[in-house]
Design an enzyme around this catalytic site. Structure first.
Site, PDB file in Angstrom:
ATOM      1  N   SER A 204      17.962 117.424  13.577  1.00 15.93           N
ATOM      2  CA  SER A 204      19.010 118.419  13.351  1.00 15.93           C
ATOM      3  C   SER A 204      20.202 117.865  12.586  1.00 15.93           C
ATOM      4  O   SER A 204      20.790 118.551  11.749  1.00 15.93           O
ATOM      5  CB  SER A 204      19.483 119.004  14.682  1.00 15.93           C
ATOM      6  OG  SER A 204      18.412 119.555  15.402  1.00 15.93           O
ATOM      7  N   HIS A 261      25.073 116.745  14.882  1.00 15.31           N
ATOM      8  CA  HIS A 261      25.166 117.879  13.959  1.00 15.31           C
ATOM      9  C   HIS A 261      26.427 117.780  13.112  1.00 15.31           C
ATOM     10  O   HIS A 261      26.379 117.905  11.879  1.00 15.31           O
ATOM     11  CB  HIS A 261      25.189 119.193  14.744  1.00 15.31           C
ATOM     12  CG  HIS A 261      23.915 119.472  15.465  1.00 15.31           C
ATOM     13  ND1 HIS A 261      23.742 120.573  16.280  1.00 15.31           N
ATOM     14  CD2 HIS A 261      22.744 118.806  15.515  1.00 15.31           C
ATOM     15  CE1 HIS A 261      22.532 120.561  16.787  1.00 15.31           C
ATOM     16  NE2 HIS A 261      21.899 119.496  16.336  1.00 15.31           N
TER      17      HIS A 261
END
Length: 287
Positions: A204, A261
């Protein structure tokens, strides 16, 4: 992916009707403005020849489509091998992510999978401790391959396919590989510093790095745009905010590596800014 400049015309010339006719013939193209010219670009030499003939015909009278060569829509679908040759880095990282999921899925005791975690797993009887190893440097990168659920790996590989291939088509495999490694390094370090000693993983952070890189690059260098739809950018940023607010816990999806992230996104933006600066400097130095 290489692009071919078919025509370069003045800004005053209206190419909208010609572009509409090209799309009717399923001839993929894009029009960009570079300095004081409009450039019409296509993705293959065959398309370039066909579009050039069509433009010449339009200048001489009613448009007559050349019949000597088949239209782009008649091309056979690319074979898996040709697809791999064009997108090796994207596909290899997708495969490694799937293998990372299978490793976690069938290695519940963290045997081999423990060799890929950021922190070294030290077993002490039935329990274990996590320590930071200064010798096993591969650990700063390998957590990106570990995925802890089917939804996790499916979500990440789909986004990797969409965003990774955009970068690889436009800028090539070497630059995508370098981008992924730099973003992986930054996002994993960010997660380790914020969350402390814990087992984390997933692609991610890299996905958000690719998003930030592709978006800012396209803003700063529009004639080499990666054409990331605004809807994708908005969706991913909204999802990032929801994750930061703990929305995934409310849905029962567990914890999310939020620092990875954010770190990945910031790394992508930083690299895009530097790459765009270098691109502009190199272009301005050309005679």
């Amino acid at each position: 992916m290489a692009e071919y400049v078919v025509i370069a015309v003045e800004l005053s010339e209206d190419l909208a009707e010609f572009s509409r006719l090209l799309w009717q013939q399923k001839l993929r193209h894009r029009i960009v403005v570079q300095e004081d010219k409009q450039l019409l670009l296509v993705a293959s030499e065959q398309d370039a020849q066909q579009v050039a003939l069509a433009y010449k015909s339009l200048q001489e009278g009613p448009l007559q489509w050349p019949e000597s060569k088949p239209l782009s829509s008649s091309k056979p679908a690319p074979s898996p091998w040709r697809c791999f040759l064009r997108l090796p880095v994207t596909l290899i990282f997708i495969v490694l992510s799937v293998l990372g999921y299978l490793l976690v899925r069938f290695d519940a005791q963290l045997g081999l999978a423990a060799e890929l975690t950021f922190f070294t797993v030290v077993r002490e009887g039935a329990s274990y401790n996590l320590i930071l190893s200064k010798q096993e440097l591969w650990r700063v990168l390998t957590p990106i391959f570990l995925h802890f659920s089917l939804l996790h790996v499916v979500f990440n590989t789909l986004w990797l396919w969409d965003l990774g291939r955009r970068v690889e088509y436009i800028q090539g495999s070497t630059k995508l590989l370098g981008l992924i490694l730099l973003v992986a390094l930054g996002s994993n370090l960010a997660q380790a510093m914020v969350a402390g000693a814990a087992i984390f993983g997933g692609m991610s952070g890299v996905i958000y790095g690719l998003l930030g890189y592709g978006w800012l690059w396209s803003v700063l260098v529009p004639h080499k745009s990666m054409h990331i739809p605004n809807a994708i950018v908005v969706f991913m940023l909204v999802w990032l905010v929801l994750c930061l607010m703990g929305f995934t816990r409310l849905l029962g999806l567990g914890e999310v590596a939020n620092a990875a992230h954010v770190g990945g996104l910031l790394m992508g933006l930083l690299i895009a800014g530097a790459a765009a600066f270098i691109d502009r400097r190199s272009n301005s130095s050309k005679p």
